[in-house]
Design a protein around this motif. Structure first.
Motif, PDB file in Angstrom:
ATOM      1  N   LEU A 155      -1.755   5.178 -48.002  1.00  0.00           N
ATOM      2  CA  LEU A 155      -1.799   6.408 -47.212  1.00  0.00           C
ATOM      3  C   LEU A 155      -1.146   6.131 -45.866  1.00  0.00           C
ATOM      4  O   LEU A 155      -1.413   5.092 -45.242  1.00  0.00           O
ATOM      5  CB  LEU A 155      -3.270   6.815 -47.033  1.00  0.00           C
ATOM      6  CG  LEU A 155      -3.579   8.047 -46.198  1.00  0.00           C
ATOM      7  CD1 LEU A 155      -2.964   9.297 -46.827  1.00  0.00           C
ATOM      8  CD2 LEU A 155      -5.105   8.230 -46.094  1.00  0.00           C
ATOM      9  N   ALA A 156      -0.286   7.049 -45.414  1.00  0.00           N
ATOM     10  CA  ALA A 156       0.376   6.840 -44.122  1.00  0.00           C
ATOM     11  C   ALA A 156       0.558   8.174 -43.411  1.00  0.00           C
ATOM     12  O   ALA A 156       0.800   9.208 -44.037  1.00  0.00           O
ATOM     13  CB  ALA A 156       1.727   6.166 -44.322  1.00  0.00           C
ATOM     14  N   GLU A 157       0.432   8.112 -42.082  1.00  0.00           N
ATOM     15  CA  GLU A 157       0.603   9.311 -41.252  1.00  0.00           C
ATOM     16  C   GLU A 157       1.958   9.256 -40.556  1.00  0.00           C
ATOM     17  O   GLU A 157       2.372   8.199 -40.041  1.00  0.00           O
ATOM     18  CB  GLU A 157      -0.519   9.373 -40.195  1.00  0.00           C
ATOM     19  CG  GLU A 157      -0.393  10.583 -39.290  1.00  0.00           C
ATOM     20  CD  GLU A 157      -1.594  10.779 -38.379  1.00  0.00           C
ATOM     21  OE1 GLU A 157      -2.455   9.866 -38.313  1.00  0.00           O
ATOM     22  OE2 GLU A 157      -1.659  11.837 -37.742  1.00  0.00           O
ATOM     23  N   LEU A 158       2.623  10.392 -40.530  1.00  0.00           N
ATOM     24  CA  LEU A 158       3.885  10.486 -39.785  1.00  0.00           C
ATOM     25  C   LEU A 158       3.545  10.429 -38.288  1.00  0.00           C
ATOM     26  O   LEU A 158       2.752  11.227 -37.800  1.00  0.00           O
ATOM     27  CB  LEU A 158       4.568  11.809 -40.139  1.00  0.00           C
ATOM     28  CG  LEU A 158       6.025  11.959 -39.759  1.00  0.00           C
ATOM     29  CD1 LEU A 158       6.910  11.011 -40.574  1.00  0.00           C
ATOM     30  CD2 LEU A 158       6.491  13.399 -39.981  1.00  0.00           C
ATOM     31  N   ARG A 159       4.131   9.465 -37.585  1.00  0.00           N
ATOM     32  CA  ARG A 159       3.770   9.276 -36.172  1.00  0.00           C
ATOM     33  C   ARG A 159       4.157  10.499 -35.339  1.00  0.00           C
ATOM     34  O   ARG A 159       3.401  10.948 -34.501  1.00  0.00           O
ATOM     35  CB  ARG A 159       4.500   8.047 -35.605  1.00  0.00           C
ATOM     36  CG  ARG A 159       4.004   6.733 -36.178  1.00  0.00           C
ATOM     37  CD  ARG A 159       4.808   5.596 -35.575  1.00  0.00           C
ATOM     38  NE  ARG A 159       4.597   4.349 -36.300  1.00  0.00           N
ATOM     39  CZ  ARG A 159       3.614   3.490 -36.055  1.00  0.00           C
ATOM     40  NH1 ARG A 159       2.738   3.741 -35.119  1.00  0.00           N
ATOM     41  NH2 ARG A 159       3.523   2.373 -36.760  1.00  0.00           N
ATOM     42  N   ASP A 160       5.361  11.004 -35.577  1.00  0.00           N
ATOM     43  CA  ASP A 160       5.838  12.171 -34.840  1.00  0.00           C
ATOM     44  C   ASP A 160       6.069  13.290 -35.860  1.00  0.00           C
ATOM     45  O   ASP A 160       6.983  13.196 -36.685  1.00  0.00           O
ATOM     46  CB  ASP A 160       7.148  11.802 -34.120  1.00  0.00           C
ATOM     47  CG  ASP A 160       7.828  13.007 -33.505  1.00  0.00           C
ATOM     48  OD1 ASP A 160       7.340  14.147 -33.692  1.00  0.00           O
ATOM     49  OD2 ASP A 160       8.865  12.813 -32.859  1.00  0.00           O
ATOM     50  N   PRO A 161       5.214  14.359 -35.827  1.00  0.00           N
ATOM     51  CA  PRO A 161       5.305  15.410 -36.853  1.00  0.00           C
ATOM     52  C   PRO A 161       6.672  16.079 -36.931  1.00  0.00           C
ATOM     53  O   PRO A 161       6.978  16.744 -37.917  1.00  0.00           O
ATOM     54  CB  PRO A 161       4.250  16.428 -36.421  1.00  0.00           C
ATOM     55  CG  PRO A 161       3.374  15.743 -35.462  1.00  0.00           C
ATOM     56  CD  PRO A 161       4.148  14.636 -34.833  1.00  0.00           C
TER      57      PRO A 161
END
Ligand SMILES: Nc1nc2c(ncn2[C@@H]2O[C@H](COP(=O)(O)OP(=O)(O)OP(=O)(O)OP(=O)(O)OC[C@H]3O[C@@H](n4cnc5c(=O)[nH]c(N)nc54)[C@H](O)[C@@H]3O)[C@@H](O)[C@H]2O)c(=O)[nH]1
Length: 173
Positions: free
Chosen positions: A119-125
């Motif tokens: 699972l990974a989150e985009l740092r800058d949407p």
């Protein structure tokens, strides 16, 4: 994009090696990331969107970025490589979320396939996705729409699990 599979577990005896080799021949293996972003202008959890890519071949199905493990490649390296190739997103764009790893098992043309998703989150949407020729479209979508596009029950259950995981983590903060 390779069709080889890599060892799933460390083998330490002759029978383990034989069993492992059989598993490798009989099993397809792919790794990737479920990627999400949080939009600042909406309240949580309504602000979470998932990235799905649509293949430019076959049934034009939708999945998170993922692909086959190359010989000798470790699973997480595959996940990064495929995400970079398929979405143009790398370590500088993504923050891996600790504590989440999902394994899916399904059949593809008569062969067992194992898929691992971190699972990974985009740092800058606002970062733009760059598709390769393997995909014809991408969408950032909320859970309901993600489940509609990802028509497989196991992938839908995985996305619901991620949403639950993220909401629980947020409540703890
Ligand atoms: N022309 C053409 N070329 C193809 C085709 N097929 C492949 N290529 C070539 O392969 C390269 C891709 O290589 P990578 O990127 O390394 O690998 P992956 O990312 O792993 O890609 P795949 O698409 O092979 O693997 P899946 O997504 O797993 O789909 C396989 C089948 O499994 C089902 N299915 C999918 N997801 C789920 C799920 O979550 N749950 C369940 N239960 N079922 C699911 C669904 O029925 C689906 O049809 C392409 O560049 C093409 O050259 C094809 O049909 N025609």
């Amino acid at each position: 994009m390779s069709f080889y599979s890599a060892p799933a577990v460390a083998a330490n005896s002759v029978s383990d090696i034989i069993e492992q080799s059989y598993f490798d021949i009989m099993t397809l293996r792919a790794c990737g990331f479920i990627i999400f972003r949080r939009l600042a202008q909406r309240p949580s959890p309504d602000n979470i969107e998932y990235l799905l890519l649509q293949t430019s071949y076959g049934e034009h199905h939708w999945t998170p970025p993922k692909g086959h493990v190359d010989p000798g490649e470790d699973d997480l390296t595959t996940a990064w490589r495929e995400t970079q190739e398929e979405a143009g997103l790398g370590e500088k764009h993504l923050r891996v979320v600790d504590g989440f790893l999902q394994r899916l098992h399904y059949q593809v043309r008569g062969k067992e396939k194992e898929v691992l998703y971190w699972l990974a989150e985009l740092r800058d949407p606002g970062i733009k996705v760059r598709l390769s020729a393997e995909h014809q479209d991408y969408r950032w979508v909320k859970l309901d729409e993600a489940c509609r596009l990802a028509k497989y029950t196991d992938l839908q259950d995985t996305l619901k699990k991620v949403q639950h995981f993220l909401e629980k983590a947020e409540k703890k903060q």
